[in-house]
Scaffold this active site. Structure first.
Site, PDB file in Angstrom:
ATOM      1  N   ARG A   1       0.837  -1.219   0.000  1.00 14.23           N
ATOM      2  CA  ARG A   1       0.000   0.000   0.000  1.00 14.23           C
ATOM      3  C   ARG A   1       0.865   1.260   0.000  1.00 14.23           C
ATOM      4  NH1 ARG A   1      -4.532  -2.808   3.573  1.00 14.23           N
ATOM      5  NH2 ARG A   1      -4.957  -4.368   1.989  1.00 14.23           N
TER       6      ARG A   1
ATOM      7  N   GLU B   1     -12.188 -14.841  11.324  1.00 16.98           N
ATOM      8  CA  GLU B   1     -12.302 -14.228   9.986  1.00 16.98           C
ATOM      9  C   GLU B   1     -12.041 -15.231   8.862  1.00 16.98           C
ATOM     10  OE1 GLU B   1      -9.627 -10.943   9.224  1.00 16.98           O
ATOM     11  OE2 GLU B   1     -10.522 -10.538   7.276  1.00 16.98           O
TER      12      GLU B   1
ATOM     13  N   LYS C   1     -16.094 -12.319  11.609  1.00 18.16           N
ATOM     14  CA  LYS C   1     -15.716 -11.286  10.635  1.00 18.16           C
ATOM     15  C   LYS C   1     -15.754 -11.903   9.234  1.00 18.16           C
ATOM     16  CE  LYS C   1     -11.948  -8.151   9.431  1.00 18.16           C
ATOM     17  NZ  LYS C   1     -11.018  -7.158   9.964  1.00 18.16           N
TER      18      LYS C   1
ATOM     19  N   SER D   1     -13.923  -5.342   4.628  1.00 23.12           N
ATOM     20  CA  SER D   1     -14.313  -4.635   3.395  1.00 23.12           C
ATOM     21  C   SER D   1     -13.752  -5.339   2.159  1.00 23.12           C
ATOM     22  CB  SER D   1     -13.922  -3.160   3.435  1.00 23.12           C
ATOM     23  OG  SER D   1     -12.545  -2.966   3.591  1.00 23.12           O
ATOM     24  N   GLY D   2     -12.616  -5.983   2.281  1.00 23.23           N
ATOM     25  CA  GLY D   2     -12.133  -6.900   1.243  1.00 23.23           C
ATOM     26  C   GLY D   2     -11.809  -6.295  -0.106  1.00 23.23           C
ATOM     27  N   GLY D   3     -11.611  -4.987  -0.170  1.00 28.84           N
ATOM     28  CA  GLY D   3     -11.284  -4.371  -1.464  1.00 28.84           C
ATOM     29  C   GLY D   3     -12.455  -3.631  -2.090  1.00 28.84           C
TER      30      GLY D   3
ATOM     31  N   ARG E   1      -9.161  -1.209   4.690  1.00 29.48           N
ATOM     32  CA  ARG E   1      -9.076  -0.265   3.571  1.00 29.48           C
ATOM     33  C   ARG E   1     -10.252   0.704   3.497  1.00 29.48           C
ATOM     34  NH1 ARG E   1      -7.851  -5.072  -0.440  1.00 29.48           N
ATOM     35  NH2 ARG E   1      -8.699  -6.143   1.374  1.00 29.48           N
TER      36      ARG E   1
HETATM   37  P1  13P Z   1     -10.157  -4.913   4.686  1.00 31.39           P
HETATM   38  O1  13P Z   1     -11.364  -4.243   5.265  1.00 31.39           O
HETATM   39  O2  13P Z   1      -9.223  -3.965   3.982  1.00 31.39           O
HETATM   40  O3  13P Z   1     -10.500  -6.128   3.907  1.00 31.39           O
HETATM   41  O4  13P Z   1      -9.282  -5.396   5.914  1.00 31.39           O
HETATM   42  C1  13P Z   1      -9.915  -6.073   6.910  1.00 31.39           C
HETATM   43  C2  13P Z   1      -8.999  -7.050   7.487  1.00 31.39           C
HETATM   44  O5  13P Z   1      -8.717  -6.984   8.653  1.00 31.39           O
HETATM   45  C3  13P Z   1      -8.456  -8.110   6.647  1.00 31.39           C
HETATM   46  O6  13P Z   1      -7.912  -9.110   7.431  1.00 31.39           O
END
Ligand code: 13P
Length: 340
Positions: A33, A177, A219, A261-263, A294
């Site tokens: 990033r 998660e 998550k 959020s995953g992108g 993100r």
């Molecule tokens: P994102 O919301 O950017 O996907 O990150 C969450 C996260 O903790 C990924 O492990």
């Protein structure tokens, strides 16, 4: 295990329409990033960036807990205070990423397994002593031709459940998660099918390992089409599919679901969370919250750009992104108004 403390912490993490801020990027993720924006990939700048985040005034109005990376809990702010203390003093519960990242899974091309169970008990006890009250472990499931396999789903679910049991033994709330990735051209239906299978397997394993469901947070990913899929469903369709999948798979004893959020863009992530709360809040057994990385950080990271002079502007944006998601939890986020 002090069951009451664990349950109270899990509830506090999803209380008052607040959510989690994931700021636990590993070295490779953080480097990627920073590199994209031309920011030097140094420990000092990672520290500066994260100091910018935790010293954002009013962040605790929308953020209940922040997930840190091991490097950060060993570092100090410029005034010498520790990140853990600064968060705690501001009413934000400090947490920590404890998985060791993903590696290729033997015999399963294209699939990954998360490492990090070795010595986890000792590490968790150490973290608990330092004042960290919750943890995160991320498993990654990829959708592609012939994948995911049952082998990959089961191995990852098993590791998640063993991690969760160890967390609770140490008095730490596990954030579980299992992320089904958005990469690829698969449809939303395929994401639904895979996520349903993954969550069933994960909760089966959590049950088998004796994990206290009242003392954990799930998550998950939202149910979305692949990023390269030609059909991109509406915000409401994503909200409906996501809730349908979660109602089928997540026991009512779990206090909260905090999405990754995953992108997704910041706007889409907030809009989809908002739609779920508009359409279903008060009809669901669990709180519907966020644990975004993100989607909260990216606009602020771009403004900060590695420069001290941009800190105040970046903090304003970070505060605003967190605030948007608090509004989304209440079904009060308005994408058009935010753009103006
Ligand atoms: P994102 O919301 O950017 O996907 O990150 C969450 C996260 O903790 C990924 O492990």
């Amino acid at each position: 295990m002090n069951t009451k403390d664990i349950i109270d912490t899990a509830k506090a993490l999803v209380a008052d329409n607040k959510g989690l801020l994931a700021m636990d990027e590993s070295y490779p993720t953080s480097n990627k990033r920073f590199a994209k924006l031309g920011i030097p990939e140094t420990a000092e700048l990672r520290r500066d960036y994260r100091e910018m985040i935790v010293t954002t005034s009013g962040l605790n109005e929308s953020i209940s807990g922040a997930i840190l990376f091991d490097e950060t809990v060993q570092q100090h702010l410029k005034d010498g205070s520790s990140f853990i203390n600064v968060l705690t003093d501001n009413g934000i519960i400090p947490g920590i990423k404890v998985d060791g990242g993903t590696v290729a899974m033997a015999g399963h091309p294209g699939e990954k397994i998360t490492e990090g169970l070795d010595n986890l008990r000792d590490r968790l006890n150490e973290y608990a002593k330092m004042g960290l009250r919750f943890a995160k472990w991320r498993a990654v499931i990829t959708i592609g031709k012939g994948i995911p396999t049952q082998a990959c789903i089961e191995a990852n679910a098993h590791a998640l459940a063993r991690y969760a049991a160890l967390c609770q033994e140490a008095g730490i709330v596990p954030i579980v998660e299992p992320e089904v990735l958005m990469d690829g051209d698969h449809t939303m239906e395929r994401c639904f099918e895979v996520t349903e299978q993954v969550l069933h397997t994960v909760f089966n394993q959590l049950y088998t390992q004796g994990v206290l469901l009242e003392g954990m947070i799930l998550k998950p990913n939202m149910i979305v089409p692949g990023l390269a899929c030609s059909k991109q469903e509406s915000v409401d369709e994503v909200a409906d599919a996501t809730i349908k999948c979660l109602l089928r798979t997540v026991p009512a004893a779990v206090p909260g679901i905090a999405f990754l959020s995953g992108g997704q863009s910041s706007e889409l992530a907030s809009a989809r969370l908002n739609a779920m709360n508009v359409r279903f809040k008060n009809k669901l057994p669990w709180e519907l919250s966020f644990s975004f990385g993100r989607a909260i950080q990216q606009p602020a990271l771009e403004i900060w750009n590695g420069k001290e002079i941009n800190v105040k502007e970046a903090q304003k944006t970070l505060y605003h992104q967190a605030w948007c998601n608090r509004a989304a939890r209440q079904g009060e986020y308005n994408i058009e108004k935010e753009r103006k």
